[in-house]
Write a protein that holds these residues in place. Structure first.
Motif, PDB file in Angstrom:
ATOM      1  N   GLU A 196       0.851  -1.187   0.000  1.00  0.00           N
ATOM      2  CA  GLU A 196       0.000   0.000   0.000  1.00  0.00           C
ATOM      3  C   GLU A 196       0.895   1.248   0.000  1.00  0.00           C
ATOM      4  OE1 GLU A 196      -2.458   1.493   3.595  1.00  0.00           O
ATOM      5  OE2 GLU A 196      -3.685   0.050   2.492  1.00  0.00           O
ATOM      6  N   PRO A 197       0.572   2.264  -0.812  1.00  0.00           N
ATOM      7  CA  PRO A 197       1.402   3.471  -0.827  1.00  0.00           C
ATOM      8  C   PRO A 197       1.275   4.249   0.487  1.00  0.00           C
ATOM      9  CG  PRO A 197      -0.535   3.786  -2.206  1.00  0.00           C
ATOM     10  CD  PRO A 197      -0.543   2.350  -1.754  1.00  0.00           C
ATOM     11  N   ASP A 198       2.331   5.012   0.821  1.00  0.00           N
ATOM     12  CA  ASP A 198       2.308   5.813   2.047  1.00  0.00           C
ATOM     13  C   ASP A 198       1.428   7.046   1.906  1.00  0.00           C
ATOM     14  OD1 ASP A 198       4.026   4.084   3.387  1.00  0.00           O
ATOM     15  OD2 ASP A 198       5.804   5.134   2.671  1.00  0.00           O
ATOM     16  N   TRP A 199       1.289   7.552   0.663  1.00  0.00           N
ATOM     17  CA  TRP A 199       0.520   8.773   0.404  1.00  0.00           C
ATOM     18  C   TRP A 199      -0.295   8.587  -0.859  1.00  0.00           C
ATOM     19  CZ3 TRP A 199       1.168  11.200   4.716  1.00  0.00           C
ATOM     20  CH2 TRP A 199       2.356  11.037   5.410  1.00  0.00           C
ATOM     21  N   LEU A 200      -1.452   9.211  -0.912  1.00  0.00           N
ATOM     22  CA  LEU A 200      -2.332   9.101  -2.077  1.00  0.00           C
ATOM     23  C   LEU A 200      -2.798  10.481  -2.504  1.00  0.00           C
ATOM     24  CD1 LEU A 200      -4.417   6.246  -0.548  1.00  0.00           C
ATOM     25  CD2 LEU A 200      -3.117   6.015  -2.641  1.00  0.00           C
ATOM     26  N   LEU A 201      -2.960  10.644  -3.807  1.00  0.00           N
ATOM     27  CA  LEU A 201      -3.542  11.865  -4.350  1.00  0.00           C
ATOM     28  C   LEU A 201      -4.861  11.477  -4.989  1.00  0.00           C
ATOM     29  CD1 LEU A 201      -3.127  14.902  -4.856  1.00  0.00           C
ATOM     30  CD2 LEU A 201      -2.154  14.288  -7.061  1.00  0.00           C
ATOM     31  N   GLU A 202      -5.931  12.031  -4.481  1.00  0.00           N
ATOM     32  CA  GLU A 202      -7.255  11.761  -5.047  1.00  0.00           C
ATOM     33  C   GLU A 202      -7.485  12.746  -6.175  1.00  0.00           C
ATOM     34  OE1 GLU A 202     -11.929  11.502  -3.684  1.00  0.00           O
ATOM     35  OE2 GLU A 202     -10.388  11.727  -2.160  1.00  0.00           O
ATOM     36  N   GLY A 203      -7.880  12.255  -7.325  1.00  0.00           N
ATOM     37  CA  GLY A 203      -8.002  13.080  -8.527  1.00  0.00           C
ATOM     38  C   GLY A 203      -6.676  13.011  -9.261  1.00  0.00           C
ATOM     39  N   ARG A 231      -3.914  13.090 -12.494  1.00  0.00           N
ATOM     40  CA  ARG A 231      -3.819  12.348 -13.757  1.00  0.00           C
ATOM     41  C   ARG A 231      -4.926  12.764 -14.717  1.00  0.00           C
ATOM     42  NH1 ARG A 231      -2.018   6.205 -12.156  1.00  0.00           N
ATOM     43  NH2 ARG A 231      -0.142   6.832 -11.113  1.00  0.00           N
ATOM     44  N   GLY A 232      -4.926  14.037 -15.076  1.00  0.00           N
ATOM     45  CA  GLY A 232      -5.945  14.541 -15.987  1.00  0.00           C
ATOM     46  C   GLY A 232      -7.149  15.132 -15.285  1.00  0.00           C
ATOM     47  N   ARG A 233      -7.217  14.978 -13.984  1.00  0.00           N
ATOM     48  CA  ARG A 233      -8.304  15.547 -13.189  1.00  0.00           C
ATOM     49  C   ARG A 233      -7.698  16.533 -12.193  1.00  0.00           C
ATOM     50  NH1 ARG A 233      -9.565  10.139 -13.723  1.00  0.00           N
ATOM     51  NH2 ARG A 233     -11.708   9.675 -14.292  1.00  0.00           N
ATOM     52  N   ARG A 234      -8.518  17.459 -11.728  1.00  0.00           N
ATOM     53  CA  ARG A 234      -8.075  18.398 -10.703  1.00  0.00           C
ATOM     54  C   ARG A 234      -7.894  17.622  -9.391  1.00  0.00           C
ATOM     55  NH1 ARG A 234     -10.734  20.646  -6.796  1.00  0.00           N
ATOM     56  NH2 ARG A 234     -12.750  19.974  -7.582  1.00  0.00           N
ATOM     57  N   PRO A 235      -6.742  17.775  -8.716  1.00  0.00           N
ATOM     58  CA  PRO A 235      -6.562  17.080  -7.434  1.00  0.00           C
ATOM     59  C   PRO A 235      -7.607  17.529  -6.416  1.00  0.00           C
ATOM     60  CG  PRO A 235      -4.472  17.939  -8.227  1.00  0.00           C
ATOM     61  CD  PRO A 235      -5.554  18.517  -9.103  1.00  0.00           C
ATOM     62  N   ILE A 236      -8.159  16.568  -5.698  1.00  0.00           N
ATOM     63  CA  ILE A 236      -9.212  16.854  -4.724  1.00  0.00           C
ATOM     64  C   ILE A 236      -8.642  16.872  -3.305  1.00  0.00           C
ATOM     65  CG2 ILE A 236     -11.412  16.063  -3.778  1.00  0.00           C
ATOM     66  CD1 ILE A 236     -11.899  14.757  -6.539  1.00  0.00           C
ATOM     67  N   LYS A 249     -12.224   6.522  -5.832  1.00  0.00           N
ATOM     68  CA  LYS A 249     -11.741   5.492  -6.754  1.00  0.00           C
ATOM     69  C   LYS A 249     -10.715   6.033  -7.742  1.00  0.00           C
ATOM     70  CE  LYS A 249     -15.522   5.801 -10.081  1.00  0.00           C
ATOM     71  NZ  LYS A 249     -16.551   5.056 -10.773  1.00  0.00           N
ATOM     72  N   HIS A 250     -10.596   7.352  -7.848  1.00  0.00           N
ATOM     73  CA  HIS A 250      -9.615   7.950  -8.752  1.00  0.00           C
ATOM     74  C   HIS A 250      -8.416   8.451  -7.961  1.00  0.00           C
ATOM     75  CE1 HIS A 250     -12.223   7.593 -12.180  1.00  0.00           C
ATOM     76  NE2 HIS A 250     -13.201   8.146 -11.485  1.00  0.00           N
ATOM     77  N   SER A 251      -7.866   7.608  -7.110  1.00  0.00           N
ATOM     78  CA  SER A 251      -6.693   7.941  -6.306  1.00  0.00           C
ATOM     79  C   SER A 251      -5.507   7.131  -6.794  1.00  0.00           C
ATOM     80  CB  SER A 251      -6.945   7.612  -4.831  1.00  0.00           C
ATOM     81  OG  SER A 251      -8.022   8.372  -4.339  1.00  0.00           O
TER      82      SER A 251
END
Length: 94
Positions: free
Chosen positions: A33-40, A42-47, A59-61
């Motif tokens: 499992e990654p230590d950090w996640l970015l939701e959004g 990859r072509g989407r605005r980060p949330i 689901k888009h993390s």
């Protein structure tokens, strides 16, 4: 009337053992499992930026590294209010 299911005696047990062994191989082969996640992103605005293991990720993390997590927070991407990655990264606002 009894209904016959499966083959000879003991065959069902062997099939169950094979399924369990297959599940165990799948768990062992799963990437960490990654230590950090970015939701959004990859072509989407980060949330949100999330700490690894946060149960509120969308689901888009996708996984990011420590430097990317710090950069995203510094650039104004909000921290998840549930897992509070900014506190784990020592980036609390004064």
């Amino acid at each position: 009337m009894a209904r016959h299911v499966g083959g000879p005696a003991g065959q069902g047990d062997a099939a169950a053992e094979r399924r369990e062994a297959e599940r165990a191989r799948g768990r062992a082969a799963r990437p960490p499992e990654p230590d950090w996640l970015l939701e959004g992103g990859r072509g989407r605005r980060p949330i949100y930026v999330h700490a690894g293991g946060c149960r509120l990720t969308g689901k888009h993390s996708h996984g990011i590294n420590l430097v990317e997590a710090r950069r995203a927070l510094a650039e104004g991407v909000p921290a998840c209010p549930h897992c509070r990655p900014e506190s784990k990264l020592g980036m609390l606002e004064q």
